[in-house]
Design an enzyme around this catalytic site. Structure first.
Site, short mmCIF file in Angstrom:
data_model
loop_
_atom_site.label_atom_id
_atom_site.label_comp_id
_atom_site.label_asym_id
_atom_site.label_seq_id
_atom_site.Cartn_x
_atom_site.Cartn_y
_atom_site.Cartn_z
N ASP A 133 0.10 0.43 19.77
CA ASP A 133 0.55 1.24 18.64
C ASP A 133 0.73 2.70 19.07
O ASP A 133 1.74 3.34 18.74
CB ASP A 133 -0.47 1.14 17.50
CG ASP A 133 -0.17 2.06 16.34
OD1 ASP A 133 0.68 1.71 15.51
OD2 ASP A 133 -0.77 3.15 16.26
N GLY B 117 -2.99 5.35 6.06
CA GLY B 117 -3.51 5.24 4.70
C GLY B 117 -2.41 5.36 3.66
O GLY B 117 -1.30 5.83 3.93
N THR C 226 0.82 -1.22 0.00
CA THR C 226 0.00 0.00 0.00
C THR C 226 0.85 1.27 0.00
O THR C 226 0.71 2.13 -0.87
CB THR C 226 -0.92 0.00 1.24
OG1 THR C 226 -1.77 -1.15 1.18
CG2 THR C 226 -1.78 1.25 1.26
N LYS D 104 4.32 5.26 19.38
CA LYS D 104 4.43 6.62 18.86
C LYS D 104 4.73 7.61 19.98
O LYS D 104 5.53 8.54 19.81
CB LYS D 104 3.13 7.01 18.15
CG LYS D 104 2.82 6.15 16.93
CD LYS D 104 1.42 6.43 16.41
CE LYS D 104 1.07 5.51 15.25
NZ LYS D 104 -0.33 5.68 14.81
#
Length: 521
Positions: A293, A395, A102, A297
């Site tokens: 997750d 995305g 992706t 970060k």
């Protein structure tokens, strides 16, 4: 100097290295050439000159004249040649991409679509030479650029001396680490979107970069919050500032789910099913819904903001799996909603605390209106006061866009000697923090429940601000909530342990911090 040739433009100094002369090379170093150019451009009058005399003087100089002396090796030799490895064609920067899925496909598409613009912006052609994938026979949803090939061996890129930059978008922390470390050791700059790898091995990566002494660059804008440029902002916009607090929605999957539970009245399972259907949740959503997750970060942001390396396990981490419709009902009663936040704060004593947890936020809070898969980070600091970054956190194109920005920065020659910012020597991490807390208790009906809760809170020095109980439609949904005054997290843990041991308490009590001290104003 040809004063009359006003249209004449200096030729590139690279022309000096194009001679085919076979005589012994002159010992004319780069430093001497640079001095000549500086001397001859020191005034406006002498800027209009012709470099033909330099070309003539250096007609015997070969390419080897500008390389390190024979026998010299190691970082010092690399610095004598260039601060960054570049392909033989000085007008081109070449890429090898690990991962053709992706994000990898998005990078190729953006670079192809804006090739002409990037050439004008950087003065270089940016070329993708190789894309490394697991299965070369698998159809791809992007067109390969001219001259680009699909390979299946990491070494096809790592051992290719003509490739300047390794782009790692394959994910994971094992093979990806081999690729990143291998590329850096071979003098290739690295662009990565891998927050799990950075969070796990940040000290090792930093040590390696310091040993290379600037011969390779490490860029990772896409690793935190996808398309939001928070990494570069932390590296450049707050260097003269002092960050007091960071709080953010830094996982798109869970924010989508919480929006569905709050706005659409979905259950946890219904919201997760919809997130999976739309591709926001992985086949195994544990890293997202468990808060892990977001914790990875947050660890990276803590290093950038406060200069300290914190083990991930030291950061309190709770996901959204315990949330129910009842919690959102009470949140609405209070005039707010629930968001999964990563929060880090430094107090006046220089101590830093951090956590990942569902949090109650009021409806007028800037983070309360950030819905769907959108990410947002708020930074409270001395100079800029309040800065809020909002955008797509994941995305194909948001993540690829950040990778491309890093690639373009390398093509422009930008360097970041300390990509994780300098370490701090006077900051201490404490696994505790203060907040108001929301606590939801499920119960079996009996006399004296609120009295017992009050006594336990008094025992541990916790003051109760308010007690809430909405109408009960079903016996299995019997629950009430309390909101405490500001208190240490450690005290809440002790209260919950005592309450859970009582006979009327059904299941594990749920708790969450209230984001703002002024949540009632």
């Amino acid at each position: 100097k040809n004063k009359n040739n006003s249209k004449g433009r200096p030729r590139s100094p690279n022309c000096c290295a194009s001679s085919s002369a076979t005589s012994a090379p002159l010992r004319f170093t780069r430093r001497k050439a640079a001095i000549i150019l500086y001397t001859n451009t020191s005034t406006h009058r002498t800027m209009r000159f012709h470099l033909a005399f330099i070309a003539s003087a250096l007609s015997a100089v070969t390419v080897s004249s500008f390389a390190p002396a024979v026998g010299r090796s190691g970082p010092s030799a690399a610095r004598a040649s260039s601060s960054l490895q570049m392909s033989e064609d000085a007008d081109t920067i070449t890429l090898g991409i690990f991962g053709g899925g992706t994000v990898g496909g998005g990078i190729v598409e953006i670079l192809s679509r804006k090739a002409s613009y990037f050439k004008q912006l950087t003065g270089k052609n940016i070329e993708v030479r190789k894309v490394c994938v697991r299965d070369a026979s698998k159809p791809r949803d992007f067109d390969l650029p001219e001259g680009c090939s699909i390979v299946t061996s990491y070494d096809e890129i790592l051992d290719d001396e003509d490739i300047d930059v390794a782009v790692e978008v394959m994910g994971g922390t094992t093979d990806a680490k081999d690729v990143v470390v291998g590329a850096l050791k071979k003098g290739k700059s690295v662009v990565t979107a891998n927050k799990a790898l950075i969070a796990k091995d940040l000290p090792e990566i930093e040590e390696l970069l310091l040993s290379l002494d600037g011969t390779a660059q490490f860029r990772y804008e896409a690793a935190v919050c996808g398309g939001i440029p928070i990494i570069r902002s932390m590296q450049s916009d707050f260097v003269g500032d002092e960050i007091r607090l960071m709080s953010g929605i830094i996982n798109g999957c869970t924010n989508f789910m919480l929006t569905a539970m709050d706005r659409d009245g979905k259950s946890y399972d219904e919201a997760l099913s919809k997130a999976s259907e739309l591709g926001y949740a992985e086949a195994d959503p544990t890293l997202d819904v468990g808060g892990f997750d977001a914790r990875s970060k947050l660890k990276i942001l803590i290093r950038l903001a406060y200069g300290m390396d914190v083990e991930e396990d030291e950061i309190s981490c709770r996901g959204i799996t315990e949330l129910t419709k009842i919690d959102f009902g009470y949140a609405k009663t209070l005039g707010g909603t629930i968001k999964l936040l990563g929060v880090a704060e430094r107090n006046d004593s220089g101590e830093v605390s951090a956590f990942v947890s569902p949090c109650y936020v009021t409806n007028d809070d800037p983070l309360s209106s950030v819905n769907g898969a959108t990410n947002a980070i708020e930074v409270i600091s001395d100079n800029l006061v309040q800065s809020i970054y909002i955008g797509q956190g994941a995305g194909r194109y948001p993540t690829a866009n950040s990778c491309v920005n890093d690639i373009v920065a390398l093509a422009k020659g930008d360097t970041t000697p300390l990509p994780f910012n300098p370490k701090s020597t006077d900051t201490k991490f404490v696994n505790n923090y203060e907040s108001n807390f929301f606590i939801r208790l499920s119960y079996r009906d009996q006399v004296g429940i609120t009295r017992q809760v009050g006594e336990i809170c008094e025992k541990h020095g916790v003051s109760i601000h308010s007690i809430l109980q909405n109408p009960i439609a079903k016996a299995q949904e019997s629950a009430f909530a309390i909101v405490t005054e500001k208190v240490e997290y450690a005290a809440i843990v002790r209260v919950l342990a005592d309450v859970e041991a009582l006979s009327w308490c059904k299941g594990k009590p749920f708790y969450m911090p209230v984001l703002r001290e002024d949540w009632q104003t």
